[in-house]
Design a protein around this motif. Structure first.
Motif, PDB file in Angstrom:
ATOM      1  N   VAL A   1       0.832  -1.197   0.000  1.00  0.00           N
ATOM      2  CA  VAL A   1       0.000   0.000   0.000  1.00  0.00           C
ATOM      3  C   VAL A   1       0.869   1.251   0.000  1.00  0.00           C
ATOM      4  CG1 VAL A   1      -1.729   1.294   1.309  1.00  0.00           C
ATOM      5  CG2 VAL A   1      -1.925  -1.187   1.096  1.00  0.00           C
ATOM      6  N   ARG A   2       1.969   1.240   0.778  1.00  0.00           N
ATOM      7  CA  ARG A   2       2.889   2.381   0.769  1.00  0.00           C
ATOM      8  C   ARG A   2       3.465   2.594  -0.619  1.00  0.00           C
ATOM      9  NH1 ARG A   2       6.094   0.537   6.162  1.00  0.00           N
ATOM     10  NH2 ARG A   2       4.662   1.440   7.737  1.00  0.00           N
ATOM     11  N   ALA A   3       3.806   1.472  -1.280  1.00  0.00           N
ATOM     12  CA  ALA A   3       4.367   1.597  -2.628  1.00  0.00           C
ATOM     13  C   ALA A   3       3.357   2.212  -3.591  1.00  0.00           C
ATOM     14  CB  ALA A   3       4.821   0.232  -3.137  1.00  0.00           C
ATOM     15  N   ALA A   4       2.077   2.033  -3.274  1.00  0.00           N
ATOM     16  CA  ALA A   4       1.043   2.628  -4.119  1.00  0.00           C
ATOM     17  C   ALA A   4       0.834   4.104  -3.837  1.00  0.00           C
ATOM     18  CB  ALA A   4      -0.275   1.884  -3.921  1.00  0.00           C
ATOM     19  N   GLY A   5       1.504   4.636  -2.798  1.00  0.00           N
ATOM     20  CA  GLY A   5       1.424   6.064  -2.541  1.00  0.00           C
ATOM     21  C   GLY A   5       0.663   6.458  -1.301  1.00  0.00           C
ATOM     22  N   LEU A   6       0.114   5.511  -0.567  1.00  0.00           N
ATOM     23  CA  LEU A   6      -0.618   5.828   0.652  1.00  0.00           C
ATOM     24  C   LEU A   6       0.301   5.652   1.849  1.00  0.00           C
ATOM     25  CD1 LEU A   6      -3.327   6.487   2.081  1.00  0.00           C
ATOM     26  CD2 LEU A   6      -3.745   4.016   2.189  1.00  0.00           C
ATOM     27  N   GLU A   7       0.382   6.674   2.656  1.00  0.00           N
ATOM     28  CA  GLU A   7       1.227   6.613   3.844  1.00  0.00           C
ATOM     29  C   GLU A   7       0.471   5.849   4.941  1.00  0.00           C
ATOM     30  OE1 GLU A   7       3.392   9.570   7.059  1.00  0.00           O
ATOM     31  OE2 GLU A   7       2.766  10.356   5.100  1.00  0.00           O
ATOM     32  N   VAL A   8       1.056   4.752   5.366  1.00  0.00           N
ATOM     33  CA  VAL A   8       0.397   3.870   6.332  1.00  0.00           C
ATOM     34  C   VAL A   8       1.368   3.548   7.457  1.00  0.00           C
ATOM     35  CG1 VAL A   8      -0.845   1.697   6.686  1.00  0.00           C
ATOM     36  CG2 VAL A   8      -0.947   2.834   4.482  1.00  0.00           C
ATOM     37  N   THR A   9       0.835   3.544   8.669  1.00  0.00           N
ATOM     38  CA  THR A   9       1.590   3.123   9.846  1.00  0.00           C
ATOM     39  C   THR A   9       0.871   1.930  10.461  1.00  0.00           C
ATOM     40  OG1 THR A   9       2.271   5.390  10.285  1.00  0.00           O
ATOM     41  CG2 THR A   9       2.503   3.812  12.083  1.00  0.00           C
ATOM     42  N   VAL A  10       1.585   0.877  10.791  1.00  0.00           N
ATOM     43  CA  VAL A  10       0.987  -0.317  11.365  1.00  0.00           C
ATOM     44  C   VAL A  10       1.624  -0.611  12.712  1.00  0.00           C
ATOM     45  CG1 VAL A  10       2.584  -1.846  10.125  1.00  0.00           C
ATOM     46  CG2 VAL A  10       0.420  -2.746  10.995  1.00  0.00           C
TER      47      VAL A  10
ATOM     48  N   VAL B   1      -2.938   1.669  11.247  1.00  0.00           N
ATOM     49  CA  VAL B   1      -3.509   0.358  11.538  1.00  0.00           C
ATOM     50  C   VAL B   1      -2.968  -0.102  12.883  1.00  0.00           C
ATOM     51  CG1 VAL B   1      -3.756  -2.030  10.777  1.00  0.00           C
ATOM     52  CG2 VAL B   1      -3.665  -0.182   9.083  1.00  0.00           C
ATOM     53  N   THR B   2      -3.862  -0.456  13.778  1.00  0.00           N
ATOM     54  CA  THR B   2      -3.487  -0.932  15.108  1.00  0.00           C
ATOM     55  C   THR B   2      -4.185  -2.249  15.374  1.00  0.00           C
ATOM     56  OG1 THR B   2      -3.306   1.342  15.895  1.00  0.00           O
ATOM     57  CG2 THR B   2      -3.400  -0.387  17.558  1.00  0.00           C
TER      58      THR B   2
ATOM     59  N   GLU C   1      -4.333  -5.014  18.475  1.00  0.00           N
ATOM     60  CA  GLU C   1      -3.934  -5.196  19.875  1.00  0.00           C
ATOM     61  C   GLU C   1      -4.971  -6.052  20.592  1.00  0.00           C
ATOM     62  OE1 GLU C   1      -3.759  -1.254  21.334  1.00  0.00           O
ATOM     63  OE2 GLU C   1      -5.903  -0.876  21.091  1.00  0.00           O
ATOM     64  N   PRO C   2      -4.585  -6.551  21.780  1.00  0.00           N
ATOM     65  CA  PRO C   2      -5.546  -7.334  22.559  1.00  0.00           C
ATOM     66  C   PRO C   2      -6.689  -6.449  23.050  1.00  0.00           C
ATOM     67  CG  PRO C   2      -3.298  -7.754  23.297  1.00  0.00           C
ATOM     68  CD  PRO C   2      -3.239  -6.559  22.397  1.00  0.00           C
ATOM     69  N   GLY C   3      -7.883  -7.040  23.135  1.00  0.00           N
ATOM     70  CA  GLY C   3      -9.046  -6.342  23.659  1.00  0.00           C
ATOM     71  C   GLY C   3      -9.612  -7.078  24.858  1.00  0.00           C
ATOM     72  N   GLU C   4     -10.752  -6.637  25.317  1.00  0.00           N
ATOM     73  CA  GLU C   4     -11.358  -7.263  26.475  1.00  0.00           C
ATOM     74  C   GLU C   4     -11.797  -8.695  26.184  1.00  0.00           C
ATOM     75  OE1 GLU C   4     -14.551  -4.867  27.790  1.00  0.00           O
ATOM     76  OE2 GLU C   4     -13.282  -3.154  28.385  1.00  0.00           O
ATOM     77  N   GLN C   5     -12.225  -8.983  24.975  1.00  0.00           N
ATOM     78  CA  GLN C   5     -12.737 -10.310  24.648  1.00  0.00           C
ATOM     79  C   GLN C   5     -11.951 -11.001  23.542  1.00  0.00           C
ATOM     80  OE1 GLN C   5     -16.832  -9.711  23.651  1.00  0.00           O
ATOM     81  NE2 GLN C   5     -17.453  -9.296  25.762  1.00  0.00           N
ATOM     82  N   GLY C   6     -10.876 -10.418  23.093  1.00  0.00           N
ATOM     83  CA  GLY C   6     -10.108 -11.042  22.022  1.00  0.00           C
ATOM     84  C   GLY C   6      -9.155 -10.061  21.389  1.00  0.00           C
ATOM     85  N   VAL C   7      -9.301  -9.864  20.086  1.00  0.00           N
ATOM     86  CA  VAL C   7      -8.419  -8.999  19.312  1.00  0.00           C
ATOM     87  C   VAL C   7      -9.222  -7.829  18.769  1.00  0.00           C
ATOM     88  CG1 VAL C   7      -6.998  -8.852  17.247  1.00  0.00           C
ATOM     89  CG2 VAL C   7      -6.868 -10.867  18.690  1.00  0.00           C
ATOM     90  N   VAL C   8      -8.612  -6.626  18.840  1.00  0.00           N
ATOM     91  CA  VAL C   8      -9.227  -5.419  18.308  1.00  0.00           C
ATOM     92  C   VAL C   8      -8.304  -4.857  17.234  1.00  0.00           C
ATOM     93  CG1 VAL C   8     -10.054  -3.086  18.784  1.00  0.00           C
ATOM     94  CG2 VAL C   8     -10.438  -4.914  20.455  1.00  0.00           C
ATOM     95  N   ALA C   9      -8.855  -4.641  16.048  1.00  0.00           N
ATOM     96  CA  ALA C   9      -8.113  -4.033  14.940  1.00  0.00           C
ATOM     97  C   ALA C   9      -8.787  -2.717  14.572  1.00  0.00           C
ATOM     98  CB  ALA C   9      -8.051  -4.976  13.745  1.00  0.00           C
ATOM     99  N   ARG C  10      -8.002  -1.643  14.559  1.00  0.00           N
ATOM    100  CA  ARG C  10      -8.533  -0.317  14.204  1.00  0.00           C
ATOM    101  C   ARG C  10      -7.787   0.207  12.989  1.00  0.00           C
ATOM    102  NH1 ARG C  10      -7.969   0.033  19.778  1.00  0.00           N
ATOM    103  NH2 ARG C  10      -9.946   0.156  20.940  1.00  0.00           N
ATOM    104  N   ILE C  11      -8.527   0.764  12.065  1.00  0.00           N
ATOM    105  CA  ILE C  11      -7.948   1.419  10.896  1.00  0.00           C
ATOM    106  C   ILE C  11      -8.497   2.840  10.883  1.00  0.00           C
ATOM    107  CG2 ILE C  11      -7.654   1.385   8.405  1.00  0.00           C
ATOM    108  CD1 ILE C  11      -8.945  -1.724  10.117  1.00  0.00           C
ATOM    109  N   VAL C  12      -7.620   3.782  11.189  1.00  0.00           N
ATOM    110  CA  VAL C  12      -7.996   5.193  11.244  1.00  0.00           C
ATOM    111  C   VAL C  12      -7.378   5.878  10.041  1.00  0.00           C
ATOM    112  CG1 VAL C  12      -7.951   7.320  12.590  1.00  0.00           C
ATOM    113  CG2 VAL C  12      -8.060   5.098  13.760  1.00  0.00           C
ATOM    114  N   SER C  13      -8.216   6.465   9.217  1.00  0.00           N
ATOM    115  CA  SER C  13      -7.716   7.139   8.017  1.00  0.00           C
ATOM    116  C   SER C  13      -8.039   8.621   8.095  1.00  0.00           C
ATOM    117  CB  SER C  13      -8.359   6.521   6.767  1.00  0.00           C
ATOM    118  OG  SER C  13      -9.752   6.699   6.778  1.00  0.00           O
ATOM    119  N   THR C  14      -7.179   9.410   7.507  1.00  0.00           N
ATOM    120  CA  THR C  14      -7.389  10.855   7.416  1.00  0.00           C
ATOM    121  C   THR C  14      -7.433  11.252   5.955  1.00  0.00           C
ATOM    122  OG1 THR C  14      -5.017  11.295   7.490  1.00  0.00           O
ATOM    123  CG2 THR C  14      -6.188  11.238   9.593  1.00  0.00           C
ATOM    124  N   GLY C  15      -7.992  12.402   5.704  1.00  0.00           N
ATOM    125  CA  GLY C  15      -8.121  12.858   4.321  1.00  0.00           C
ATOM    126  C   GLY C  15      -9.446  12.423   3.743  1.00  0.00           C
TER     127      GLY C  15
END
Length: 405
Positions: free
Chosen positions: A291-300, A340-341, A343-357
């Motif tokens: 995705v970075r190579a496609a031009g989108l700045e992403v942090t994981v 992209v984050t 991490e562990p959650g209260e009942q399992g795994v939580v994945a968050r994708i926060v985008s700007t723009g």
């Protein structure tokens, strides 16, 4: 080579039981009636023969039309009794008819004809005693042993024969009913099995459709972005154009490999085809690099102590992150960024994708289908997904229980 004659004959008899009844019941009894004529001369004797022949001939349809046979025997037997004739061997049709009605007619008729058979046994006994009386014999001249034999032969034996015929018919009816129930249950199980197969096939088609949507949509978005960038860069920076082409090629190869891995599992086992494993949480780094190579700045950011997830649940995390980043590239505009984050959650795994723009217009064809697909993925694995716009962009949050349960 055809079947032996006796096998074909047996199959024919099984399919045409009226032939069996005609050859082994009706015809012999009619023959006995004609050869062993009634003792009465004149019109009475002729009527007796007619009644007995009709009674015997009705056994031809005792299986297909048991009630018709039953009422013919009742009517002709009653008329025969009115002639005050001596009991004839053809009267064996009475217990045979009781058996046929009990075995092949609705259940309540079996008990009705059992009662009729018992009454016929009494009439049979009365006819014997009447004949005994008409012949001029006196009870005073009969010994106790002879009288006992007469009672047994004229009353007890016919009643026992009728009761035995009813019992055998009832057993036959129960066996037919059990066989019918088993056949109906097997048919029901077969229909349920067919429905389960159909539902499983529908679910598999939907799963494949989601996989192909994620793979193709993401890969084509990257390829189109790189192609557009490479076209403009080729005029001023040939090396940047080469890099774009390399990214396009790598993305195409990765998409082709994923498609082969996904479709390979549908082939028959044992063909020796090697299929690549489906991507999971550990492959998010490779996804982000593309995705970075496609031009989108992403942090994981991926926590090292994530709860265990089943392979299918890990694939769901990967595809949902992939879909969210693809949507960001398509609709986020030139200044879009994503974090992209996982991490562990209260009942399992939580994945968050926060985008700007945010682009000027996000009403691309098919908008909303990707979010619905992500929610379906989360629901399949017992999790939940929320997707909503924020002041600066978009937020996708996935929650999956541990072990994908």
């Amino acid at each position: 080579m055809g079947k032996p004659w006796h096998v074909r004959a047996s199959q024919f008899m099984s399919a045409h039981m009226w032939v069996v009844d005609s050859l082994f019941l009706a015809a012999p009894l009619v023959l006995i009636t004609i050869l062993l004529q009634a003792y009465e001369p004149g019109l009475r004797g002729v009527l007796q023969i007619v009644f007995l022949v009709a009674m015997s001939a009705s056994l031809v349809i005792r299986r297909s039309l048991p009630l018709v046979t039953g009422w013919i025997v009742v009517a002709t037997g009653f008329l025969y009794a009115l002639t005050f004739a001596f009991p004839h061997p053809a009267l064996v049709t009475v217990p045979i008819t009781v058996h046929a009605v009990t075995a092949y007619a609705p259940r309540r008729w079996g008990k009705i004809f059992l009662g009729i058979g018992i009454v016929a046994a009494f009439i049979f006994a009365a006819s014997n005693f009447m004949y005994f009386y008409v012949s001029g014999a006196r009870l005073s001249d009969v010994t106790a042993g002879e009288l006992l034999f007469l009672v047994l032969a004229a009353l007890v034996f016919p009643m026992v024969t009728v009761a035995l015929a009813w019992t055998l018919g009832d057993i036959h009816w129960r066996k037919r009913d059990d066989a019918q129930r088993i056949a109906e249950r097997n048919a029901l199980l077969e229909r349920e099995r067919a429905n389960e197969i159909r539902l499983a096939s529908d679910a598999e088609r939907m799963r494949i459709a989601r996989e192909m949507h994620d793979i193709i949509a993401h890969s084509m978005s990257v390829i189109i972005t790189q192609a557009d960038g490479g076209r403009y860069a080729a005029k001023t920076s040939p090396q940047a154009a080469v890099t774009s082409l390399e990214t396009i090629a790598e993305t195409g190869r990765e998409a082709l490999g994923n498609l082969r891995g996904m479709l390979g599992v549908l082939r028959e086992h044992g063909t020796g085809t090697q299929t690549t494993p489906m991507p999971g949480v550990n492959d998010l780094g490779t996804l982000v690099d593309n995705v970075r190579a496609a031009g989108l700045e992403v942090t994981v950011r991926t926590a090292p102590d994530l709860p265990a997830l089943a392979p299918a649940a890990q694939l769901a995390v990967y595809r949902i992150v992939q879909e969210a980043l693809t949507n960001t590239m398509k609709h986020g505009g030139p200044d879009a960024r994503a974090v992209v984050t996982v991490e562990p959650g209260e009942q399992g795994v939580v994945a968050r994708i926060v985008s700007t723009g945010r682009a000027e217009s996000s009403s691309a064809p098919g908008a909303g289908a990707g979010i619905q697909g992500m929610k379906e993925r989360a629901h399949i694995h017992g999790g939940s997904l929320s997707a909503e716009a924020t002041d600066t962009g978009f937020l996708v949050e996935l929650t999956l229980p541990e072990d994908g349960s």
